[in-house]
Design a protein around this motif. Structure first.
Motif, PDB file in Angstrom:
ATOM      1  N   PHE A  61     -43.469  -6.233  -4.390  1.00  0.00           N
ATOM      2  CA  PHE A  61     -43.952  -7.462  -3.760  1.00  0.00           C
ATOM      3  C   PHE A  61     -43.085  -7.846  -2.569  1.00  0.00           C
ATOM      4  N   GLN A  62     -41.786  -7.621  -2.683  1.00  0.00           N
ATOM      5  CA  GLN A  62     -40.894  -7.927  -1.573  1.00  0.00           C
ATOM      6  C   GLN A  62     -41.237  -7.053  -0.362  1.00  0.00           C
ATOM      7  N   GLN A  63     -41.512  -5.767  -0.620  1.00  0.00           N
ATOM      8  CA  GLN A  63     -41.869  -4.861   0.457  1.00  0.00           C
ATOM      9  C   GLN A  63     -43.199  -5.256   1.085  1.00  0.00           C
ATOM     10  N   LEU A  64     -44.165  -5.658   0.241  1.00  0.00           N
ATOM     11  CA  LEU A  64     -45.459  -6.088   0.756  1.00  0.00           C
ATOM     12  C   LEU A  64     -45.304  -7.330   1.634  1.00  0.00           C
ATOM     13  N   GLY A  65     -44.443  -8.239   1.205  1.00  0.00           N
ATOM     14  CA  GLY A  65     -44.194  -9.430   2.015  1.00  0.00           C
ATOM     15  C   GLY A  65     -43.580  -9.082   3.353  1.00  0.00           C
ATOM     16  N   GLN A  66     -42.679  -8.106   3.368  1.00  0.00           N
ATOM     17  CA  GLN A  66     -42.074  -7.678   4.625  1.00  0.00           C
ATOM     18  C   GLN A  66     -43.127  -7.095   5.569  1.00  0.00           C
ATOM     19  N   MET A  67     -44.066  -6.350   4.993  1.00  0.00           N
ATOM     20  CA  MET A  67     -45.112  -5.743   5.815  1.00  0.00           C
ATOM     21  C   MET A  67     -45.948  -6.808   6.509  1.00  0.00           C
ATOM     22  N   LEU A  68     -46.412  -7.784   5.736  1.00  0.00           N
ATOM     23  CA  LEU A  68     -47.366  -8.754   6.260  1.00  0.00           C
ATOM     24  C   LEU A  68     -46.709  -9.805   7.144  1.00  0.00           C
ATOM     25  N   SER A  69     -45.409 -10.024   6.984  1.00  0.00           N
ATOM     26  CA  SER A  69     -44.731 -11.054   7.774  1.00  0.00           C
ATOM     27  C   SER A  69     -44.119 -10.502   9.051  1.00  0.00           C
ATOM     28  N   TYR A  70     -44.156  -9.183   9.228  1.00  0.00           N
ATOM     29  CA  TYR A  70     -43.509  -8.574  10.399  1.00  0.00           C
ATOM     30  C   TYR A  70     -44.281  -8.920  11.673  1.00  0.00           C
ATOM     31  N   GLU A  71     -43.565  -9.349  12.718  1.00  0.00           N
ATOM     32  CA  GLU A  71     -44.196  -9.731  13.977  1.00  0.00           C
ATOM     33  C   GLU A  71     -43.489  -9.103  15.176  1.00  0.00           C
ATOM     34  N   GLY A  72     -42.783  -8.030  14.963  1.00  0.00           N
ATOM     35  CA  GLY A  72     -42.021  -7.415  16.043  1.00  0.00           C
ATOM     36  C   GLY A  72     -42.791  -6.355  16.799  1.00  0.00           C
ATOM     37  N   GLY A  73     -42.077  -5.307  17.234  1.00  0.00           N
ATOM     38  CA  GLY A  73     -42.664  -4.247  18.043  1.00  0.00           C
ATOM     39  C   GLY A  73     -43.501  -3.289  17.224  1.00  0.00           C
ATOM     40  N   PRO A  74     -43.744  -2.099  17.764  1.00  0.00           N
ATOM     41  CA  PRO A  74     -44.644  -1.158  17.102  1.00  0.00           C
ATOM     42  C   PRO A  74     -44.075  -0.541  15.824  1.00  0.00           C
ATOM     43  N   VAL A  75     -42.763  -0.671  15.623  1.00  0.00           N
ATOM     44  CA  VAL A  75     -42.124  -0.121  14.422  1.00  0.00           C
ATOM     45  C   VAL A  75     -41.280  -1.199  13.773  1.00  0.00           C
ATOM     46  N   ASN A  76     -41.426  -1.349  12.475  1.00  0.00           N
ATOM     47  CA  ASN A  76     -40.594  -2.285  11.723  1.00  0.00           C
ATOM     48  C   ASN A  76     -39.257  -1.605  11.442  1.00  0.00           C
ATOM     49  N   TRP A  77     -38.301  -1.809  12.341  1.00  0.00           N
ATOM     50  CA  TRP A  77     -37.028  -1.087  12.240  1.00  0.00           C
ATOM     51  C   TRP A  77     -36.135  -1.619  11.134  1.00  0.00           C
ATOM     52  N   ASP A  78     -36.303  -2.873  10.760  1.00  0.00           N
ATOM     53  CA  ASP A  78     -35.545  -3.376   9.609  1.00  0.00           C
ATOM     54  C   ASP A  78     -35.963  -2.623   8.350  1.00  0.00           C
ATOM     55  N   MET A  79     -37.274  -2.439   8.201  1.00  0.00           N
ATOM     56  CA  MET A  79     -37.761  -1.677   7.051  1.00  0.00           C
ATOM     57  C   MET A  79     -37.304  -0.223   7.132  1.00  0.00           C
ATOM     58  N   ALA A  80     -37.340   0.344   8.340  1.00  0.00           N
ATOM     59  CA  ALA A  80     -36.913   1.736   8.502  1.00  0.00           C
ATOM     60  C   ALA A  80     -35.463   1.915   8.069  1.00  0.00           C
ATOM     61  N   LYS A  81     -34.608   0.969   8.474  1.00  0.00           N
ATOM     62  CA  LYS A  81     -33.197   1.083   8.089  1.00  0.00           C
ATOM     63  C   LYS A  81     -33.020   0.944   6.591  1.00  0.00           C
ATOM     64  N   ASP A  82     -33.741  -0.008   5.981  1.00  0.00           N
ATOM     65  CA  ASP A  82     -33.625  -0.194   4.532  1.00  0.00           C
ATOM     66  C   ASP A  82     -34.053   1.062   3.782  1.00  0.00           C
ATOM     67  N   ILE A  83     -35.165   1.648   4.192  1.00  0.00           N
ATOM     68  CA  ILE A  83     -35.670   2.828   3.491  1.00  0.00           C
ATOM     69  C   ILE A  83     -34.766   4.025   3.732  1.00  0.00           C
ATOM     70  N   ALA A  84     -34.233   4.157   4.953  1.00  0.00           N
ATOM     71  CA  ALA A  84     -33.299   5.250   5.229  1.00  0.00           C
ATOM     72  C   ALA A  84     -32.054   5.122   4.356  1.00  0.00           C
ATOM     73  N   ARG A  85     -31.552   3.901   4.214  1.00  0.00           N
ATOM     74  CA  ARG A  85     -30.376   3.697   3.361  1.00  0.00           C
ATOM     75  C   ARG A  85     -30.701   3.992   1.904  1.00  0.00           C
ATOM     76  N   GLN A  86     -31.894   3.582   1.459  1.00  0.00           N
ATOM     77  CA  GLN A  86     -32.300   3.872   0.085  1.00  0.00           C
ATOM     78  C   GLN A  86     -32.426   5.377  -0.144  1.00  0.00           C
ATOM     79  N   THR A  87     -32.992   6.079   0.835  1.00  0.00           N
ATOM     80  CA  THR A  87     -33.135   7.531   0.717  1.00  0.00           C
ATOM     81  C   THR A  87     -31.779   8.202   0.640  1.00  0.00           C
ATOM     82  N   VAL A  88     -30.845   7.741   1.451  1.00  0.00           N
ATOM     83  CA  VAL A  88     -29.496   8.289   1.418  1.00  0.00           C
ATOM     84  C   VAL A  88     -28.846   8.037   0.057  1.00  0.00           C
ATOM     85  N   ALA A  89     -29.048   6.831  -0.476  1.00  0.00           N
ATOM     86  CA  ALA A  89     -28.429   6.478  -1.756  1.00  0.00           C
ATOM     87  C   ALA A  89     -28.948   7.347  -2.899  1.00  0.00           C
ATOM     88  N   GLN A  90     -30.182   7.818  -2.787  1.00  0.00           N
ATOM     89  CA  GLN A  90     -30.748   8.662  -3.840  1.00  0.00           C
ATOM     90  C   GLN A  90     -30.110  10.043  -3.885  1.00  0.00           C
TER      91      GLN A  90
END
Length: 475
Positions: free
Chosen positions: A74-103
């Motif tokens: 739900f938190q991720q879904l909220g981030q998707m729908l509330s994003y109002e920036g450029g063509p790429v949600n870079w905050d989400m990209a950084k979070d997912i990259a960090r999560q991938t690294v942590a795995q």
């Protein structure tokens, strides 16, 4: 990379009473198909307004999750729908990259903080590499500092450059998606288009974050893709990945680290002291992006026939090449420029590093061949770029370029070879790679002499103008 586009999972199959459930709205009344693909009534089992046995409406979307996973979704879904920036949600990209690294990587190796001993080893390797390079190139050191990064630190340090590379392509795709609807429908569907842009930014962010996170588990420095991904003036190595890289080579770890430090330091010299090179390479990538033509006819067909409750259909369309770039003349020209420039950069680094390593490292030949194959056969960097922007950063003519630079060294010396980097028009072209001997022995324009002549002509013109003014005053 995941087979599902942008890393999103698909909902499970329809419930047994799907036909009946689709006929009920939130109050149990009649209604059309649920556009979001949720199952049955909105009431929860035993809850007010629901009927016993009514299914969880979010099960179709999130499956059988534990509470923590559901909260994250739900938190991720909220981030998707509330994003109002450029063509790429870079905050989400950084979070997912960090999560991938942590795995951790597929071999089970987890990211770790860099220790003091590893930092010292990297600093010493870069210092020694710079000392060796002083004897084989006229370009001075380009690394003001040497740093040892964890995988997570590599993600943080390189994201600004990923943004510069990926945003132009994401903008092209986003514009094409928004342009599919007729203008009158676009005016009516303003809020929907806004949500689509938010979702599109999240989709790109999801995919990019996953790709960069995977790449962080494989790169050994900041220049693996032939482009300067890290901050200027920093020679960066990843000790954990260097250990994995050298595990099966049969080469002492100190030699592996030193050889990779030579490559990193050589790249740093080139990008620090050839001021036009970075913009030349990035400009070619951007030129390639400008040439992307999204297949809007295919997109229109898919949008017109799309069943919102059947996300597999959209997945098949995405995998079927909806966003495959067309082969335009602009892209061919940009790709040719980029491939030649990358080959020249990688060939120069290959030749210079080999000249420095050959007399000192017993593994120089083996390490050189390993790195050549890694770059020429398409390593992780190439796959990442192919996934993100449809572009392969492969120096296909690495060996040809390396031979040309070595021949130039023999014919003109180190200064004559490195002097070609003074201006882009002095560098070999793709056709020169076909005839290296012809280029080596061809008379080259000396741009420094031309500049000197132009400067002298300007001074003479100023002096003549001053004399003329005095003469006029005496008359």
């Amino acid at each position: 990379m995941s087979d599902t586009p942008f890393g999103f999972g698909l909902p499970p199959e329809e419930p047994d009473n799907g036909d009946e459930g689709k006929k009920k709205d939130r109050q149990g009344g009649q209604g059309g198909p649920n556009p979001f693909g949720f199952g049955g009534g909105m009431g929860l089992p035993g809850g007010a307004g629901g009927q016993g046995g009514a299914e969880n409406p979010f099960a179709a979307m999130f499956g059988s999750m534990n509470p923590n996973d559901l909260g994250a979704a739900f938190q991720q879904l909220g981030q998707m729908l509330s994003y109002e920036g450029g063509p790429v949600n870079w905050d989400m990209a950084k979070d997912i990259a960090r999560q991938t690294v942590a795995q951790g990587t597929a071999d089970g190796v987890k990211d770790t903080s860099v220790g003091i001993a590893e930092k010292s080893a990297v600093e010493e390797a870069v210092r020694l590499a710079d000392l060796w390079l002083d004897g084989v190139t006229s370009l001075p050191s380009g690394a003001t500092t040497a740093v040892a990064w964890s995988r997570a630190e590599w993600v943080e340090a390189t994201l600004p450059v990923w943004k510069e590379l990926v945003d132009p392509v994401a903008e092209r795709v986003g514009a094409a998606m928004g342009g599919v609807l007729p203008e009158e429908m676009q005016a009516m569907a303003g809020p929907l288009l806004g949500m689509m842009r938010s979702m599109g930014g999240a989709m790109f962010g999801q995919q990019i974050g996953q790709a960069v996170g995977v790449l962080a588990g494989e790169v050994v420095g900041s220049t693996d893709v032939g482009l300067p991904l890290g901050p200027a003036g920093k020679a960066a190595l990843l000790p954990l990945n260097i250990e994995s890289f050298g595990k099966d080579l049969g080469v002492p770890s100190e030699e592996v680290r030193l050889y990779l430090a030579l490559r990193e330091a050589a790249h740093a010299r080139l990008f620090a002291h050839v001021p036009w090179l970075r913009s030349h390479l990035f400009g070619a990538v951007e030129g390639y992006a400008r040439g992307i033509k999204v297949d809007t006819s295919k997109l229109e067909d898919v949008v017109g026939q799309l069943d919102p409750s059947n996300p597999e259909q959209l997945q098949e369309a995405l995998q079927g090449g909806m966003f495959q770039p067309q082969d335009t003349p602009e892209q061919k020209a940009a790709l040719a420029r980029l491939e030649t420039a990358l080959a020249l950069v990688e060939g120069w680094v290959d030749a210079v590093v080999h000249a420095a390593a050959k007399p000192r490292l017993t593994s120089a030949d083996a390490m050189r061949e390993t790195m050549r194959r890694r770059r020429a056969s398409g390593g992780p960097a190439e796959q990442t770029f192919a996934t993100l922007i449809g572009l392969e950063l492969r120096p296909r003519r690495l060996r040809d370029a390396s031979r040309l630079w070595a021949s130039l060294t023999d014919a003109r010396g180190v200064d004559g070879r490195d002097g070609l980097w003074e201006h882009p028009d002095m560098l070999p072209t793709a056709s020169d790679l076909d005839d290296p001997d012809g280029f080596v022995h061809r008379e080259q324009l000396d741009f420094s002499e031309i500049d000197k002549m132009l400067g002298e002509a300007a001074r003479e013109r100023d002096e003549d103008g001053g004399t003329g003014a005095e003469g006029d005053g005496k008359k």
